[in-house]
Write a protein that holds these residues in place. Structure first.
Motif, mmCIF file in Angstrom:
data_model
loop_
_atom_site.group_PDB
_atom_site.id
_atom_site.type_symbol
_atom_site.label_atom_id
_atom_site.label_comp_id
_atom_site.label_asym_id
_atom_site.label_seq_id
_atom_site.Cartn_x
_atom_site.Cartn_y
_atom_site.Cartn_z
ATOM 1 N N ILE B 46 16.318 51.085 98.478
ATOM 2 C CA ILE B 46 16.738 50.768 99.676
ATOM 3 C C ILE B 46 15.931 51.716 100.763
ATOM 4 O O ILE B 46 15.743 53.155 100.480
ATOM 5 C CB ILE B 46 18.117 51.201 99.856
ATOM 6 C CG1 ILE B 46 18.868 49.997 99.263
ATOM 7 C CG2 ILE B 46 18.558 50.830 101.620
ATOM 8 C CD1 ILE B 46 20.530 50.401 99.106
ATOM 9 N N ASP B 47 15.207 51.186 101.804
ATOM 10 C CA ASP B 47 14.260 52.165 102.700
ATOM 11 C C ASP B 47 15.163 52.400 103.949
ATOM 12 O O ASP B 47 15.027 53.677 104.313
ATOM 13 C CB ASP B 47 12.830 51.500 102.745
ATOM 14 C CG ASP B 47 12.046 52.406 103.239
ATOM 15 O OD1 ASP B 47 11.603 53.354 102.454
ATOM 16 O OD2 ASP B 47 11.499 52.386 104.574
ATOM 17 N N GLY B 48 15.815 51.341 104.357
ATOM 18 C CA GLY B 48 16.396 51.549 105.785
ATOM 19 C C GLY B 48 15.688 51.832 106.981
ATOM 20 O O GLY B 48 16.204 52.478 107.770
ATOM 21 N N SER B 49 14.508 51.465 107.135
ATOM 22 C CA SER B 49 13.642 51.851 108.384
ATOM 23 C C SER B 49 13.348 50.673 109.023
ATOM 24 O O SER B 49 12.848 51.100 110.240
ATOM 25 C CB SER B 49 12.329 52.590 107.528
ATOM 26 O OG SER B 49 11.391 51.459 106.835
ATOM 27 N N CYS B 50 13.163 49.647 108.674
ATOM 28 C CA CYS B 50 12.658 48.535 109.635
ATOM 29 C C CYS B 50 13.881 48.127 110.600
ATOM 30 O O CYS B 50 13.419 47.730 111.852
ATOM 31 C CB CYS B 50 12.328 47.398 108.955
ATOM 32 S SG CYS B 50 13.954 46.240 108.327
ATOM 33 N N ARG B 51 14.845 48.613 110.456
ATOM 34 C CA ARG B 51 16.132 48.152 111.501
ATOM 35 C C ARG B 51 16.308 46.821 111.929
ATOM 36 O O ARG B 51 16.959 46.881 112.860
ATOM 37 C CB ARG B 51 15.968 49.251 112.494
ATOM 38 C CG ARG B 51 15.430 50.719 112.522
ATOM 39 C CD ARG B 51 16.204 51.495 111.187
ATOM 40 N NE ARG B 51 17.296 51.876 111.754
ATOM 41 C CZ ARG B 51 18.382 52.720 110.977
ATOM 42 N NH1 ARG B 51 17.960 53.031 109.750
ATOM 43 N NH2 ARG B 51 19.331 52.970 111.443
ATOM 44 N N GLN B 54 20.230 45.321 111.443
ATOM 45 C CA GLN B 54 21.420 45.979 112.023
ATOM 46 C C GLN B 54 22.649 44.784 112.366
ATOM 47 O O GLN B 54 22.442 43.908 112.802
ATOM 48 C CB GLN B 54 21.220 46.759 113.371
ATOM 49 C CG GLN B 54 20.136 47.696 113.097
ATOM 50 C CD GLN B 54 20.020 48.461 114.385
ATOM 51 O OE1 GLN B 54 20.726 49.557 114.720
ATOM 52 N NE2 GLN B 54 19.082 47.931 115.096
ATOM 53 N N ASN B 68 22.308 49.486 103.892
ATOM 54 C CA ASN B 68 22.703 50.694 103.487
ATOM 55 C C ASN B 68 23.959 50.946 103.959
ATOM 56 O O ASN B 68 24.502 52.325 104.145
ATOM 57 C CB ASN B 68 21.772 51.966 103.920
ATOM 58 C CG ASN B 68 21.679 53.125 103.430
ATOM 59 O OD1 ASN B 68 21.980 53.350 101.914
ATOM 60 N ND2 ASN B 68 21.763 54.280 103.890
ATOM 61 N N VAL B 91 13.529 44.933 117.744
ATOM 62 C CA VAL B 91 12.694 45.118 116.745
ATOM 63 C C VAL B 91 11.624 44.154 116.638
ATOM 64 O O VAL B 91 10.521 44.495 116.410
ATOM 65 C CB VAL B 91 13.605 45.275 115.491
ATOM 66 C CG1 VAL B 91 12.862 45.333 114.249
ATOM 67 C CG2 VAL B 91 14.688 46.059 115.342
ATOM 68 N N ILE B 153 3.213 45.695 109.133
ATOM 69 C CA ILE B 153 4.065 46.277 109.682
ATOM 70 C C ILE B 153 4.945 47.421 109.342
ATOM 71 O O ILE B 153 5.959 47.882 109.493
ATOM 72 C CB ILE B 153 5.265 45.182 110.042
ATOM 73 C CG1 ILE B 153 5.687 44.511 108.943
ATOM 74 C CG2 ILE B 153 4.439 44.016 110.908
ATOM 75 C CD1 ILE B 153 7.088 43.742 108.992
ATOM 76 N N LEU B 154 4.219 48.164 108.274
ATOM 77 C CA LEU B 154 4.712 49.493 107.718
ATOM 78 C C LEU B 154 6.233 49.250 107.233
ATOM 79 O O LEU B 154 6.756 50.148 107.169
ATOM 80 C CB LEU B 154 4.543 50.514 108.630
ATOM 81 C CG LEU B 154 3.307 50.708 109.102
ATOM 82 C CD1 LEU B 154 3.217 51.480 110.188
ATOM 83 C CD2 LEU B 154 2.529 51.499 108.112
ATOM 84 N N ARG B 156 6.598 49.155 103.755
ATOM 85 C CA ARG B 156 6.505 49.997 102.644
ATOM 86 C C ARG B 156 7.157 49.342 101.582
ATOM 87 O O ARG B 156 7.548 50.109 100.574
ATOM 88 C CB ARG B 156 7.186 51.368 102.788
ATOM 89 C CG ARG B 156 6.399 52.033 104.266
ATOM 90 C CD ARG B 156 6.961 53.474 104.323
ATOM 91 N NE ARG B 156 8.296 53.678 104.500
ATOM 92 C CZ ARG B 156 9.069 54.811 104.824
ATOM 93 N NH1 ARG B 156 8.220 55.828 104.882
ATOM 94 N NH2 ARG B 156 10.117 54.715 104.874
#
Lengths: 430, 505
Positions: B46-51, B54, B68, B91, B153-154, B156
């Protein structure tokens, strides 16, 4: 040589004295009394004492230190760690530097008291890379502690009280001051905040239970233990006891650090700094480091403690007060601020990565005389898309100053757009 | 089991799962429960960065990322409230300010999550006038992948893939903030044996395979469920086809077999299907009609039976269970011993690639065939499927009947040659190394006369006048009989198998 006249209180009382930064000088002035008292106490009682003292973290968030310590798991199945956050990088903040340069043993004694309280076996002190002198002073102080048996095995003859301290030099990124960004960086990785949960008390540095506290937070602890609750609670406000080192910078006569009780009115602190430079009128004050929303001249009566500042839509942050006089172009302030946050965003979360860049471009455009009314609408809207929606509080820190500047100085922005140029004399470089 | 309520509908979910995982476990993510996401992938950390994911969780003041947020019993989640929609719009808008508007020339168009979500969750217009972040076009990352840095779009996913799946870690995101860029670590190439998976998991057209890029617009393709035939792992795939041609394989998710991955060798093996095909039926090394060749084979079998000559069968681990079953029945009908088969072997790895370089060796074993590369010796008739057995082993065969897809040297030597359909041209099932029976479906129409091995053998049996054998062939019927007669296959047949297959008893 310290030439600044300090408003002294307990932390900075002996800072002008070079001997105080050495262990012998520190001990001669009451140093390590707190630790001696602490090890006579049950660790749980010690945590309770710090909790009752109401000590709030001095790193910016103002969280209860005792409560934070109580999150550490009990039991000794895994080693527990302390991390001292000395990555002081909030623009407008320079208090931790003074503590490390002039009273490093205060911080170290606080660390040892905390280590006894939570059963931590090791502390990493993460000092920002640019702080060469503080790093040297802290390294020297740690060396002295090892030589005198305050570090290592059986500290103060106490069986089971073993502690080591590692001084780690950061490599230069604002985000490494965020506690989990710091942990990543400490582990040798790119400094990017971790998603939460898990929280550091469960999964911190190297996967071990970890508590991260600020330099100044640790420095207060020995005084609380040595002098007692009643003494400490009498200083500051009911909800924010104690003093703090207010750092006053910007357009004042005598910028510097001033140790004053929390709750001291903002105007009084600025007076300690000699007032606004050249007798000019005040335009705005950032109360707690660059990421906190700005206040107006009519807010000088506000008492500098979180409970009062939040009523005015801002926060105490690190207590770094930035004073701006009437010649200051607030669009330029927005442009500089947004440039900083654009440059320092770690780039993980979409809103922060893209939002900080966009806001900066818009602010620069308005300052350069190419703004349009649509830009103002965007600046009204974009911070709301970022705030409260990311892994760490960086996006809030980037959004709040812009919101504050627009709330209070909209006229500056409108004047730029109407005139298609900056109407102020160049007060500082972009 | 905790219950989770999303937009008023209650779900029973597994213990200890995040909201997105729990919904994905139920097979409802983006097909029933729409929680859009970019960085989250079911098989990566889990990265949790693109948001993007939500959601509103009752009792929590801030929006929470569904990827997450641990489900607790009785949790109430809303995705249909304005606050969530605003966050999604936010986003999308922010992702698009630095994304080029080059969909008309982008290979991902049509299967691009950024494009799809822009329609579903974004705003109709743009509010930005700034130029995009400068980045490189068409970067060569290695032998298989081309990277369009502008489009990244990073999220990852590719970074985590390389670190966590092949554990090679070639990729990283360098620099900070909106100047962050995905790059190779200095001195590396993206050349691990699973490299092309990064193109599948890339939600945009940033990572594309050299093999597929610019070949065809994806909306001209339709995807057929199939199985990779390059080793005994039996990775589940989609074959994307158009105009009777396969343009690519994509991994198809099967958590018991290949998760969402496939090795590069398997992915590119569609190119082998039409290579060096055997197209012409032959009798005595001369071209003839299919019917003549079948008749000649039938005659040879009949003659051997009448003269008491021995008949042997050589099976192939490349053909389906159904083909093998017909061979088994034919051999039994003529009183011949069970067939043997040989398996080509090669390198394996810890991830997917298995030693046995054929899809159905386990199926052959399950049907009672024995693995052997020994010569059958001097025999009257050999019914040989494929060319896994060395040619010299078959020297003593009087009449060699070969059923094969490939124009191999054995076909030069065989007395009767019958072109067979490849697995891509027929229907059937393979049994993988873990004894999982998995279905493959016809992808292509044969461009020349060819039948499945099962059907050829059926016709040979009929032509040989075996009792009860007719020339009519229905692979579903064969599969049903197989499941009724072969131990372990109970209830497992083409009509009962779903897209995830089923393990033998």
């Amino acid at each position: 040589m310290i030439t600044q006249p300090y408003i002294t209180n307990y932390l900075s009382e002996h800072y002008a004295d070079d001997a105080y930064r050495e262990l012998s000088g520190y001990e001669a002035r009451g140093g390590f009394e707190g630790l001696r008292k602490a090890v006579q106490m049950e660790p749980a009682d010690l945590v309770e004492l710090v909790k009752s003292s109401g000590l709030r973290g001095r790193g910016g968030a103002g969280f209860s230190t005792g409560l934070k310590w109580s999150f550490m798991p009990s039991g000794n199945d895994r080693p527990k760690l302390f991390v001292c956050n000395a990555d002081e990088s909030e623009p407008g903040s320079f208090k931790d530097r003074l503590i490390m340069e002039r009273g490093p043993h205060q911080m170290l004694e606080g660390i040892l008291i905390g280590a006894w309280a939570v059963g931590a076996s090791k502390t990493y002190i993460y000092i920002r890379g640019e702080y060469k002198v503080p790093t040297r002073r802290v390294e020297q102080a740690v060396k002295e502690l090892y030589e005198r048996g305050y570090l290592g095995q059986k500290i103060l003859g106490k069986k089971g009280f073993d502690h080591d301290i590692v001084v780690h030099s950061g490599a230069g990124a604002y985000i490494c001051g965020e506690e989990t960004g710091l942990l990543e960086s400490l582990e040798g990785k790119k400094g990017q905040p971790r998603k939460k949960p898990p929280f550091p008390a469960q999964y911190g540095a190297f996967g071990l239970p970890t508590t991260v506290n600020n330099v100044e937070t640790f420095a207060h602890v020995p005084f609380i233990v040595a002098r007692g609750l009643d003494w400490f609670l009498a200083i500051g406000t009911e909800k924010s006891p104690g003093t703090t080192l207010f750092g006053v910078s910007g357009q004042v006569e005598r910028p510097g650090l001033f140790e004053l009780p929390l709750g001291t009115p903002l105007g009084e602190i600025i007076d300690h700094a000699g007032g606004v430079r050249g007798g000019r009128a005040l335009k705005g004050v950032i109360p707690g480091g660059m990421s906190m929303p700005i206040l107006l001249p009519e807010d000088l009566d506000v008492r500098m403690a979180e409970e009062f500042l939040s009523e005015r839509g801002t926060h105490l942050g690190t207590g770094g007060i930035m004073v701006m006089d009437e010649t200051t172009c607030m669009v330029r302030v927005a442009a500089v601020t947004s440039y900083f946050f654009r440059d320092e965003s770690c780039g993980q979360c979409t809103q922060c990565r893209e939002g900080t860049g966009w806001i900066h471009k818009i602010c620069e455009r308005v300052e350069a005389g190419r703004g349009s009314p649509a830009d103002l609408e965007l600046l009204d809207d974009l911070p709301g898309l970022m705030e409260g929606q990311t892994i760490c509080a960086f996006a809030d820190a980037a959004a709040w100053p812009i919101q504050g500047l627009l709330r209070h100085f909209r006229a500056d922005f409108e004047a730029h757009i109407a005139a298609q140029r900056c109407p102020f004399p160049e007060s500082f470089e972009l | 089991m905790p219950t989770l309520t999303i937009d008023g509908t209650e779900y029973e979910v597994a213990e200890g799962r995040m909201i997105l995982q729990a919904i994905d476990d139920l097979g409802l993510l983006m097909s029933g429960v729409d929680i859009p996401h970019y960085c989250w992938h079911p098989k990566l950390s889990i990265d949790g960065s693109c948001r993007m994911c939500q959601v509103e969780v009752e009792g929590m003041p801030k929006l929470q990322i569904a990827c997450n947020t641990l489900v607790t019993d009785g949790m109430v989640v809303r995705t249909d409230v304005e606050r969530v929609k605003k966050a999604q719009r936010g986003v999308m808008e922010l992702l698009l300010i630095n994304h080029p508007l080059d969909c008309p020339i982008c290979d991902q168009a049509g299967e691009c999550t950024l494009q799809d979500y822009a329609f579903d969750y974004g705003m109709p217009g743009a509010r930005t006038e700034e130029p995009r972040r400068p980045a490189k076009k068409a970067m060569d990352l290695g032998p298989t992948i081309v990277f369009d840095q502008e489009r990244c779009i990073l999220c990852r996913r590719c970074v985590r893939f390389c670190r966590e799946i092949p554990k090679t870690g070639e990729l990283g995101v360098f620099a900070r903030g909106d100047h962050s860029l995905l790059e190779l670590f200095p001195g590396t190439e993206l050349d691990n044996p699973y490299s092309m998976n990064v193109a599948d998991i890339c939600p945009v057209g940033a990572l594309t395979t050299k093999d597929f890029r610019f070949k065809i617009r994806v909306w001209f393709l339709d995807d057929v469920e199939s199985i990779c035939n390059q080793c005994s792992n039996g990775c589940n795939i989609y074959a994307s086809r158009s105009n009777n041609r396969i343009y690519r394989y994509l991994p198809r998710r099967n958590d018991s077999v290949n998760d969402t991955w496939i090795c590069d060798h398997g992915r590119l093996s569609y190119q082998l299907i039409m290579e060096n095909r055997l197209t012409e039926p032959r009798v005595s090394r001369r071209g003839t009609s299919y019917a003549d060749a079948v008749r000649a084979a039938g005659d040879a079998v009949r003659a051997a039976r009448e003269s008491g000559g021995s008949i042997v069968g050589v099976a192939s681990p490349f053909v389906g269970n159904e083909d093998l079953f017909v061979l088994k029945q034919l051999l039994e009908a003529v009183g011949a011993p069970a067939a043997t088969f040989a398996v080509p072997r090669g390198e394996s790895d810890e991830l997917l690639v298995k030693t046995e370089k054929a899809p159905n060796a386990s199926g052959a074993r399950a049907l009672g065939f024995e693995e052997s590369d020994a010569s059958p010796g001097a025999v009257a008739v050999a019914l040989v499927l494929g060319h896994t057995l060395a040619e010299e082993c078959l020297k003593g065969v009087e009449t060699l009947i070969l059923l094969d897809t490939e124009n191999c040297s054995l076909a030069e030597r065989a007395d009767i040659v019958l072109p067979a359909r490849s697995f891509a041209e027929k229907e059937g099932s393979f049994t993988n190394h873990a004894k999982r029976v998995q279905r493959f479906r016809p992808i292509l129409e044969p461009t020349f006369e060819a039948l499945s091995e099962g059907e050829i053998l059926q016709r040979i049996g009929a032509a040989a006048g075996l009792t009860g054998w007719t020339a009519s062939y229905d692979v579903h019927e064969v599969s049903k009989r197989l499941s009724e007669t072969v131990a372990g296959f109970d209830g497992i047949n083409l009509d009962s198998l779903d897209d995830q297959g089923c393990e033998l008893a």
